[in-house]
Design an enzyme around this catalytic site. Structure first.
Site, PDB file in Angstrom:
ATOM      1  N   HIS A  63       0.829  -1.244   0.029  1.00  0.00           N
ATOM      2  CA  HIS A  63       0.134  -0.083  -0.031  1.00  0.00           C
ATOM      3  C   HIS A  63       0.912   1.266   0.053  1.00  0.00           C
ATOM      4  CE1 HIS A  63      -3.670   2.586   1.691  1.00  0.00           C
ATOM      5  NE2 HIS A  63      -4.136   1.979   0.747  1.00  0.00           N
ATOM      6  N   LYS A  81       3.092   4.360  -1.058  1.00  0.00           N
ATOM      7  CA  LYS A  81       3.200   5.548  -2.157  1.00  0.00           C
ATOM      8  C   LYS A  81       4.342   6.348  -1.731  1.00  0.00           C
ATOM      9  CE  LYS A  81      -1.508   4.932  -1.589  1.00  0.00           C
ATOM     10  NZ  LYS A  81      -2.114   4.078  -0.304  1.00  0.00           N
ATOM     11  N   ASP A 108      17.118  10.522  -7.123  1.00  0.00           N
ATOM     12  CA  ASP A 108      18.667  10.831  -7.116  1.00  0.00           C
ATOM     13  C   ASP A 108      19.142  11.022  -5.476  1.00  0.00           C
ATOM     14  OD1 ASP A 108      18.995  10.920  -9.790  1.00  0.00           O
ATOM     15  OD2 ASP A 108      18.890  13.194 -10.055  1.00  0.00           O
ATOM     16  N   HIS A 136      -9.582  10.537   1.729  1.00  0.00           N
ATOM     17  CA  HIS A 136      -8.706   9.611   1.366  1.00  0.00           C
ATOM     18  C   HIS A 136      -7.605   9.732   2.189  1.00  0.00           C
ATOM     19  CE1 HIS A 136      -5.925   6.902  -1.100  1.00  0.00           C
ATOM     20  NE2 HIS A 136      -7.185   6.012  -1.070  1.00  0.00           N
ATOM     21  N   LYS A 168      -4.397  10.311   5.111  1.00  0.00           N
ATOM     22  CA  LYS A 168      -4.031   9.763   6.695  1.00  0.00           C
ATOM     23  C   LYS A 168      -3.302  10.319   7.221  1.00  0.00           C
ATOM     24  CE  LYS A 168      -4.352   6.306   2.739  1.00  0.00           C
ATOM     25  NZ  LYS A 168      -6.014   6.395   2.664  1.00  0.00           N
ATOM     26  N   ASP A 202      -0.809  18.758  19.571  1.00  0.00           N
ATOM     27  CA  ASP A 202      -0.185  19.671  20.189  1.00  0.00           C
ATOM     28  C   ASP A 202       0.450  20.669  19.058  1.00  0.00           C
ATOM     29  OD1 ASP A 202      -1.333  18.527  22.599  1.00  0.00           O
ATOM     30  OD2 ASP A 202       0.412  17.819  23.266  1.00  0.00           O
TER      31      ASP A 202
END
Length: 402
Positions: A113, A115, A120, A296, A298, A303
């Site tokens: 999952h 991404k 470089d 979508h 996450k 604080d």
């Protein structure tokens, strides 16, 4: 935990495809030595074609290009998409290629999952945004609301080493990725250090050595909170310990705000999450539903000093089955900026969930029903793992040329 906190990073928040795609495509197209890319979804649409051109540009410049896609999330890439990449020398691989039964994809569990992009060894991108047009507002009412970060600084070395290790194996042995990071630093040099930059860690979850690392970072931040916890998460059904920590924080006077899906792309998600509403609201946790389009993201802020952005939802598949990757940041400026963006979302497009008024008997039945479903869903990963314990396959995508 497999994370190593490093100072001196510049972390830039990128919101939705409009903020993310131009930055990552520009970086890839300008690569001179190496591109490492891992993604759950890559479609042959407008966005996929833009990535396609950027990868070809990098390969034409002589860069070594590695692309790892998830076989379930990206099952139908045509030869017209893959063949030009293979011909250009791009190394395409599929994590657990899709299996079908009567046309339906059946091997849903234990997905890759991530991404991730590293260019470089100098710039990295981490988040929840896939390569598909539904991350652009032009897609319409079902366009996703999402987040990623661009990383510049020494943390890039950790992300690069992790991705390089995945070129050889999907789950490196203990310490392997860190050894490769150190070796790459000796060979390529340390990425630029920014004075007074953010302290950050790259945190991953796998089914071998780091099963609970992301959840443990969340729990540590929640337990240490003194003023406010703000979590925006697409699929929210965490385990008992994190729920307990959130309730305890609210009861000791911390403002706990959850931003969840009001109009999800998968309706069952909302029905499952709603089972937790009464339990949370009774402890003074504030629950908000985002209603403009599917959420979508996450992300979380605690604080105005601790923040995280990544691929990991707070549900059984992300916390117990999938391979996930987050960046965790300790930096006031970044945390405030992310918090302000989520607060804007709450003010413009969210509705607070009120505690439902029910009779005592119905309330007791709801509590019993919720408890049964909660424990069934939480134990689902254990049951599912019984038949999926083998090492996952990473299969090179082959050229069709004779």
């Amino acid at each position: 935990m497999n994370s190593h906190w490093v100072p001196g990073n510049r972390i830039t928040l990128l919101e939705n495809g409009e903020g993310y795609f131009p930055r990552v495509f520009e970086a890839i197209a300008a690569a001179e030595r190496e591109v490492l890319l891992e993604t759950f979804i890559l479609f042959d649409d407008k966005v996929g074609q833009q990535l396609h051109q950027a990868l070809l540009s990098a390969a034409a410049r002589g860069a070594e290009v590695h692309v790892l896609i998830d076989g379930w999330g990206s099952p139908d890439l045509p030869a017209s998409f893959t063949q030009p990449l293979l011909d250009a020398g791009v190394r395409l691989r599929s994590f657990e290629p899709v299996q079908r039964l009567f046309g339906a994809r059946i091997n849903l569990l234990r997905r890759m999952h991530h991404k991730l992009v590293v260019v470089d060894g100098q710039r990295a991108f981490v988040g929840g945004i896939n390569y598909s047009i539904d991350h652009l507002e032009e897609f319409g009412p079902l366009a996703k609301q999402d987040y990623a970060v661009e990383v510049d600084g020494p943390l890039v070395g950790q992300i690069q080493a992790f991705c390089r290790a995945n070129v050889q194996a999907p789950q490196p042995a203990r310490g392997q990725w860190l050894k490769r990071w150190r070796a790459s630093m000796e060979r390529d040099g340390v990425p630029g250090v920014h004075e007074d930059g953010a302290v950050a860690a790259f945190v991953t979850r796998d089914n071998h050595l780091h099963r609970t690392d992301i959840e443990r970072h969340y729990r540590a931040a929640v337990r240490s909170a003194r003023q406010r916890i703000l979590i925006a998460n697409a699929y929210f059904f965490p385990g008992y310990r994190l729920l307990r920590d959130l309730r305890r924080a609210a009861r000791r006077g911390v403002q706990v705000d959850l931003v969840l899906q009001g109009h999800p792309d998968q309706p069952w998600v909302k029905r499952a999450t709603e089972l937790l509403y009464r339990h949370l609201i009774r402890a003074d946790v504030r629950v908000f539903e985002y209603n403009e389009r599917p959420l979508h993201g996450k992300v979380a802020v605690v604080d105005d000093i601790w923040a995280t952005v990544g691929s990991s939802n707070l549900d059984p598949t992300s916390l117990s089955l999938n391979l996930e990757a987050n960046v965790v940041v300790r930096d006031a400026a970044f945390a405030r900026h992310l918090r302000e963006r989520i607060d804007h979302l709450m003010a413009q497009s969210c509705e607070r969930v009120q505690r439902p008024a029910t009779g005592r008997l119905r309330s007791a039945w709801i509590a019993v029903r919720s408890m049964i479903v909660f424990h069934a869903l939480r134990r689902f990963p254990v049951w599912a793992s019984q038949g999926t314990a083998r090492t996952p396959r990473v299969v090179p995508m082959r050229s069709d040329a004779p």
